[in-house]
Design a protein around this motif. Structure first.
Motif, short mmCIF file in Angstrom:
data_model
loop_
_atom_site.label_atom_id
_atom_site.label_comp_id
_atom_site.label_asym_id
_atom_site.label_seq_id
_atom_site.Cartn_x
_atom_site.Cartn_y
_atom_site.Cartn_z
N THR A 4 1.01 -1.16 -0.11
CA THR A 4 0.03 -0.43 -0.11
C THR A 4 1.17 1.12 0.31
O THR A 4 0.63 1.89 -0.97
N PHE A 59 -6.95 4.39 -7.42
CA PHE A 59 -7.60 4.07 -7.30
C PHE A 59 -9.24 2.86 -7.19
O PHE A 59 -9.65 2.28 -6.88
N SER A 99 -15.58 7.33 -6.10
CA SER A 99 -14.67 7.90 -6.91
C SER A 99 -14.80 7.66 -8.70
O SER A 99 -14.77 9.11 -9.51
N ALA A 104 -1.36 -1.55 -7.62
CA ALA A 104 -2.70 -1.19 -7.43
C ALA A 104 -4.17 -2.77 -7.07
O ALA A 104 -4.81 -2.27 -6.00
N ALA A 158 -5.62 -4.36 -4.13
CA ALA A 158 -6.83 -4.31 -3.65
C ALA A 158 -7.16 -5.56 -3.51
O ALA A 158 -7.96 -6.04 -2.76
#
Lengths: 223, 213
Positions: free
Chosen positions: B13, B39, B90, B189, B193
């Motif tokens: 992260t 994100f 988002s 990423a 996740a």
């Protein structure tokens, strides 16, 4: 399917029809709901001319919510009156599902005929092709009946009654609801119906019926 | 095992945050706003993964009937619901900054909205049935039934409406059209996740005979 299943479907359909005719409040509630909604919108609009896409959206929204008021009762009534265990004991799962699905289709066809006649009358709707409109309407109604019967069975044991059926129905029925509005808007606007989209609706109808049939056995025969 | 996984997630992260804010170059036409994508895309990926895994365990429950599978299915749906909300927020922020509106029923927005509805309906159904076995069976059947919408969300919706959404990372021709640094950051990423999802999925999972609503 075995011949006994077809006989079972016919018997369940007949039972539903007899009970429905005897207990007229269920039918009158659905039709009065549709009439109230239609007249409210018509009164509010005071004869204003609507665009085809708005007409199509209104028609399918009224049909969706009117159908919700009647279809959620198909298994809940059996549960309340205590006849569900008897049906489970004597009725084959597929016969019960398809018998009730057939009755839901019959109910929705009658409701749709009523709603569409009034809608055409009150909103002065013009269609380029009545047969194309009816094909779209039939594809939409079959999906509503197929999904509605299965979801009504799932919602039977839930402690929250009002509203749950619509909450469970909407995500599953959207793949029919959105193309139905899209194609109805095209018919009202004088454009031809896109056959791949209509084919997609029919395919999804079949998927819903097959999916409901496969999953219903797991649900019906409790351990 | 879980302790090591938590530690790996923490390191990854930090690395992803560093890459996103200090290494990734501005994108053509989007500038610094492209950072939101690092994100948004992983959130959307987990939303779909959690939905499919929830259905997978629902099918396993119907086949075997052990409550552990029901717990996993429910937990996956709950996590999916949180991730789908984060992906929606988002995405809406990105939409406002690039197209000028938070919401305009773009096909991708419609798809994610249907996913929210499915998760919401599934969790409402579970909350409405108190008896654990009945709840497990009913919600498993609904989870699988709602899976039928997937082909429609992927193939029909994008053909019905015009979309402003940027082309997916893997485009229609099967090519990856992205700067190598951006692609590497995005992969990191996505992995991060996915590991967070796995960690949360098995965090204090109830035992076989206990009842998780």
């Amino acid at each position: 399917m075995r011949p006994s299943v077809f006989r079972g479907i016919r018997l369940v359909f007949q039972k539903e029809l007899i009970v429905g005719m005897r207990f007229k409040a269920a039918w009158s509630t659905i039709f009065m709901f549709a009439l109230t909604t239609l007249s409210c919108i018509s009164l509010a609009l005071q004869g204003a001319v609507l665009e085809p896409d708005l007409q199509a959206a209104l028609l399918w929204t009224i049909l969706f919510f009117a159908s919700m008021t009647g279809m959620d009762r198909s298994f809940a009534d059996e549960d309340m009156s205590g006849t569900l265990p008897a049906l489970k004991l004597y009725g084959d799962a597929q016969a019960v599902l398809f018998g009730k699905m057939l009755y839901a289709l019959f109910l929705l066809l009658a409701l749709s005929l009523f709603v569409m006649l009034l809608f055409f009358l009150l909103f002065d709707v013009q269609t380029a092709s009545l047969s194309e409109f009816l094909a779209v309407a039939l594809a939409g109604i079959c999906g509503l009946a197929g999904a509605g019967t299965f979801i009504a069975a799932l919602a039977t044991g839930a402690h929250v009654k009002s509203g749950l059926f619509s909450v469970l129905m909407l995500p599953v029925i959207l793949p029919i609801f959105l193309p139905a509005i899209f194609l109805t808007s095209a018919v009202f606007g004088g454009e031809p119906v896109l056959l791949p989209h209509l084919g997609g609706m029919i395919l999804y109808d079949l998927l819903l019926v097959v999916g409901a049939s496969v999953l219903f056995d797991y649900f019906w025969y409790e351990e | 095992m879980m302790k090591y996984l938590s530690f790996a997630i923490m390191l990854l992260t930090v690395l992803v945050l560093y890459l996103v804010f200090f290494v990734v170059p501005p994108a053509e036409g989007l500038g610094g706003l492209v950072r939101i994508a690092f994100f948004h895309i992983p959130m959307a990926w987990i939303s779909v993964l959690a939905f499919l895994m929830s259905a997978w365990w629902a099918a396993a429950y119907l086949r075997k009937g052990t409550l552990r599978q029901d717990h996993l299915s429910a937990r996956s749906a709950k996590l999916g619901f949180v991730f789908v909300l984060l992906a929606t927020v988002s995405g809406a922020i990105f939409s406002k900054l690039t197209w000028g509106a938070y919401w305009n029923w773009d096909p991708r927005q419609t798809t994610i909205f249907v996913l929210i509805l499915i998760y919401g309906a599934y969790l409402t159904l579970r909350a409405a049935i108190p008896e654990p076995r009945k709840r497990a069976r009913t919600s498993a059947a609904y989870s699988l039934f709602s899976c039928l919408t997937v082909p429609f969300l992927v193939f029909i919706i994008p053909r019905l409406y015009f979309s402003l959404h940027p082309t997916p990372v893997l485009n229609a021709e099967g090519h990856v059209d992205m700067d190598p640094v951006m692609l590497g950051t995005l992969m990191a990423a996505l992995l991060d996740a996915t590991l967070i999802y796995v960690r949360l999925l098995f965090h204090h999972l109830p035992k076989e005979d206990s009842h998780e609503p």
